[in-house]
Design a protein around this motif. Structure first.
Motif: not given
Length: 52
Positions: A12-13, A18-22, A24-36
Motif C-alpha cells: 500500500v505504501l 510511489g518511487t519518489w523516496p528512491l 531522492i536516495l538516487g540523488k543523494i548517492f549521486g552527490w556522494l559519488s561525485k564528492a568521492c
C-alpha cells in the motif's frame, strides 16, 4: 498474520507514495559519488592511482 499485514502495508505504501523516496536516495548517492570522485582526484596528485 503479522507478516501478512506487514507485506500488505508495504504494498500500500509503494502504491500510495510511489518511487519518489528512491529517486531522492538516487540523488543523494549521486552527490556522494561525485564528492568521492573529486576527493580521489585531489589525492591523486602524482597520477599513480596507488602503488598496487
Amino acid at each position: 498474520m503479522k507478516r501478512l499485514i506487514f507485506i500488505i502495508l508495504i504494498i500500500v505504501l509503494v502504491v500510495l507514495v510511489g518511487t519518489w523516496p528512491l529517486s531522492i536516495l538516487g540523488k543523494i548517492f549521486g552527490w556522494l559519488s561525485k564528492a568521492c570522485n573529486w576527493l580521489a582526484d585531489i589525492l591523486n596528485f602524482f597520477g599513480w592511482n596507488g602503488i598496487i
